[in-house]
Design a protein around this motif. Structure first.
Motif, PDB file in Angstrom:
ATOM      1  N   THR A 108      -8.044  30.943  23.797  1.00  0.00           N
ATOM      2  CA  THR A 108      -6.846  31.223  24.856  1.00  0.00           C
ATOM      3  C   THR A 108      -6.192  31.021  26.447  1.00  0.00           C
ATOM      4  N   ALA A 109      -7.070  31.883  26.674  1.00  0.00           N
ATOM      5  CA  ALA A 109      -6.918  31.825  28.120  1.00  0.00           C
ATOM      6  C   ALA A 109      -8.081  30.112  28.869  1.00  0.00           C
ATOM      7  N   PHE A 110      -8.646  30.060  28.030  1.00  0.00           N
ATOM      8  CA  PHE A 110      -9.196  28.554  28.652  1.00  0.00           C
ATOM      9  C   PHE A 110      -8.119  27.367  28.205  1.00  0.00           C
ATOM     10  N   LEU A 111      -8.022  27.473  27.200  1.00  0.00           N
ATOM     11  CA  LEU A 111      -6.599  26.701  26.599  1.00  0.00           C
ATOM     12  C   LEU A 111      -5.655  26.256  28.324  1.00  0.00           C
ATOM     13  N   ALA A 112      -5.419  27.597  27.893  1.00  0.00           N
ATOM     14  CA  ALA A 112      -3.496  27.301  29.080  1.00  0.00           C
ATOM     15  C   ALA A 112      -4.210  27.565  30.201  1.00  0.00           C
ATOM     16  N   ALA A 113      -5.286  27.316  30.635  1.00  0.00           N
ATOM     17  CA  ALA A 113      -6.367  27.046  32.062  1.00  0.00           C
ATOM     18  C   ALA A 113      -6.076  26.038  32.598  1.00  0.00           C
ATOM     19  N   THR A 114      -7.113  24.960  31.446  1.00  0.00           N
ATOM     20  CA  THR A 114      -6.941  23.778  31.647  1.00  0.00           C
ATOM     21  C   THR A 114      -5.823  22.492  30.666  1.00  0.00           C
TER      22      THR A 114
END
Lengths: 207, 463
Positions: free
Chosen positions: B38-44
């Motif tokens: 989720t963090a990866f998706l939210a950051a990219t």
């Protein structure tokens, strides 16, 4: 009472060993490989060895209570040793628990999956969930330890322990060991998916 | 009502977690993996959409996860958890349960439902086994089920007794669940939670006993009195006292020293671990093999709980960064209910989640978020600190149901594993229903009369 529990099918669990739940919890019966046997064996021996430190923890707590309440000597160091032992053990125990496949799963559908499906779940889960998570932890934990070492970080209490980098390095060692245990697990899943036969009821038996 | 983008992400994150749990992959790693993903998706991918709003996360911020793990490591109160686990495992192996069984059975020989009462009383006494539910249920099942089945007890009734009683250990203090709950709820300490949960926990046990007596008296076929049983004699009372005294003394020493403020929970747990070892020694059950197995099992139990703790830490951090706290708070407050209605909704959510999550996940993930709204609700005790203790005890009583509700009831699962022939799975499911109702009744009692939970802590700490 022993006469009540002599059901031959259930001999593995007894009222004297109620916490030996391995017979109750059904683990996926994956084939072992040379690599997994070596890794899991080493991790199990290591985990068994460090488990004796719980005795040390009991002793330290009791000694601390005795000194504080009977002799009137409080010791910050004795208190800090307690969480040192505790945190080192639970972090190093993560891999040990994985080698026994004892981490909590929601079993309701899983227990009905075929062995191949279970192997797929573990293989994909490890690649998609576990390894990225451990990667992130290790990525940030290494500089965290290095900084503690470079700064000579110690307890904020003057009477406390020094060399905090040692205990902080468990944040690297525990997850790193878990990566190794995960690789062994993946190797077993791969072996099954490539057609190695699942071992018979006796998990020690050669597949 | 249109959802904001951060709200969609929060819902998606939680839904992904719940759905992926059902793959059977270990809970701890699903939590960790979903947070990182989720963090990866939210950051990219979603960075553009999120940057319009208030919430965002960058990959560098994930370093906070390691900081929070360090905070768990250095938390001295949590040291109590493995020590209570050690104490419980050692007590289970000390042979105390078997000697209690033998003596109670003689005492209750002629009492209707005597074996059921015996199992429940042992469960209450050994609640100091601190809620290693698997071990308690297996122990009680192995001791109690064969005797009850031999005496023609109704299999459903017998199963219900074992499951419900085996789960009591998690609420009657000392309890590892209460230690974790105190850690996750601001302003609540383990000592006052232990005091708050003591009366509700014992109340549950008494309700079970009362139910068993009523059923056994009303229907002789459910729990028949064994033909060969003799009336109780004076010697039986002495035998029971002799069997009860050692574990009772241990419980009084551990709880008493915490309640009197002499010892912290960690210190009391360490002393309790020593005490349980000495009891095993006195019963000639202590061997290097027993010690080794207890130590190894302590490592495994502690590791699987803290694995979930680490995963939940990552999950909570990412969820918070993406506005999850505000989302839940707004969501709960915008319910068209009174304050009572909101609190009951929270308990209802926990009851429903209990069908497929167990206490570890609910305590570590759900409790911290829902407890945020409690200080602002005008329900229950006026003092906010006391209200929080009351609320957490309500959650603890509510979680008792999670052990008995299928499909994922821990107690059911373990009983299924060791139940003797002649006990069908449907018997187990049928048998626990009355006990779930009793638990909900106890929950209602604590809700309507908060004093059940708050009286003891208030005496100790003053109003």
């Amino acid at each position: 009472m022993s006469s009540d529990v002599q059901d031959p099918d259930r001999r593995a669990v007894s009222a004297t060993e109620p916490d030996d739940l391995n017979q109750v919890v059904h683990h996926a019966n994956l084939p072992e490989t040379r690599f997994s046997r070596a890794v899991d064996g080493a991790i199990k021996r290591f985990g068994s060895l460090i488990s004796w430190f719980w005795i040390a923890l009991v002793a330290v707590i009791c000694l601390n209570v005795f000194m504080k309440n009977v002799l009137g000597i409080g010791s910050v160091q004795l208190e800090e040793i307690q969480w040192h032992i505790f945190s080192a053990l639970f972090l190093l125990g993560l891999a040990y628990t994985m080698a026994y496949d004892d981490h909590v799963r929601v079993d309701v559908l899983h227990e009905r999956f075929s062995l191949r499906s279970k192997a797929w779940v573990d293989l994909v889960g490890t690649i998609v969930f576990l390894l990225p998570f451990l990667g992130v932890v290790l990525w940030f934990a290494v500089p965290f330890v290095v900084k503690a070492w470079a700064d000579g970080e110690r307890s904020s209490s003057p009477a406390g322990l020094g060399q905090y980098w040692i205990i902080k390095s468990m944040l690297v060692l525990g997850p790193a060991l878990l990566v190794v245990a995960a690789l062994a697990r993946m190797h077993r899943c791969l072996a099954l998916l490539r057609g190695a036969p699942a071992p018979a009821a006796d998990p020690v038996a050669e597949g | 009502m249109a959802l904001e983008f951060y709200e969609i992400i929060c819902i998606g994150m939680f839904a992904a977690f719940i759905l992926l749990l059902f793959t059977g992959y270990p809970v701890a790693w699903v939590l960790g993996g979903v947070s990182v993903a989720t963090a990866f998706l939210a950051a990219t991918v979603f960075d553009a959409q999120l940057s319009d709003g208030f919430y965002s996360i960058s990959s560098q911020q994930l370093g906070v996860i390691v900081q929070r793990m360090w905070a768990i490591m250095t938390n001295w109160v949590l040291v109590a958890l493995p020590m209570f686990v050690f104490m419980g495992l050692m007590l289970d192996r000390s042979g105390i349960a078997a000697s209690l069984m033998e003596n109670f059975v003689r005492l209750f020989g002629r009492v209707p439902g005597g074996y059921a009462l015996t199992v429940t009383l042992i469960g209450i006494l050994l609640a100091a086994s601190t809620g290693i539910i698997g071990a308690s249920v297996v122990l009680l099942a192995l001791l109690g089920m064969p005797v009850m089945m031999r005496n023609q007890y109704n299999p459903a009734f017998a199963s219900g007794v074992v499951c419900a009683t085996g789960a009591l250990g998690i609420i009657i203090p000392p309890s590892i669940m209460l230690v974790l709950m105190a850690d996750r709820t601001p302003g609540v300490d383990a000592g006052s939670l232990f005091m708050g949960a003591l009366i509700p926990g014992v109340l549950l046990g008494v309700l079970y006993l009362a139910y068993e007596v009523v059923v056994a008296t009303a229907s002789r076929r459910t729990a028949p009195v064994p033909a060969e049983a003799r009336a109780m004699a004076f010697g039986d009372v002495v035998g029971v006292l002799r069997a009860v005294l050692p574990p009772a003394a241990l419980i009084v020493a551990v709880l008493g020293s915490i309640f009197a403020g002499v010892a912290t929970p960690t210190e009391a747990a360490g002393i309790g671990a020593l005490g349980a070892t000495l009891l095993a020694l006195a019963n000639r059950r202590l061997s290097s093999q027993v010690v080794r197995e207890v130590c190894e099992q302590t490592t495994k139990t502690t590791a699987f709980i803290f694995a979930i703790f680490l995963g939940a830490t990552a999950f909570s951090f990412v969820f918070q960064s993406l506005g999850g706290e505000d989302f839940i708070e707004h969501g709960l407050k915008s319910l068209p209910f009174s304050d009572d209605g909101i609190l009951i909704s929270i308990l209802l959510i926990i009851f429903v989640l209990g069908f497929f999550l167990d206490w570890i996940e609910i305590t570590l993930i759900v409790l911290p978020f829902v407890s945020l709204v409690v200080p602002e609700l005008a329900v229950g005790p006026a003092d906010p600190a006391v209200r929080m203790v009351w609320f957490v005890v309500l959650v603890a009583v509510c979680l008792q149901t999670s052990f008995l509700t299928p499909p994922v009831g821990f107690a059911l699962f373990y009983l299924k594993g060791v139940a003797p022939a002649g006990v069908a799975v449907t018997d187990i499911y049928k048998g626990v229903v009355p006990f779930i109702l009793l638990q909900l009744f106890a929950l209602a009692l604590v809700y309507v009369f908060p004093g059940i939970a708050t009286w003891l802590p208030e005496i100790a700490y003053g109003p």
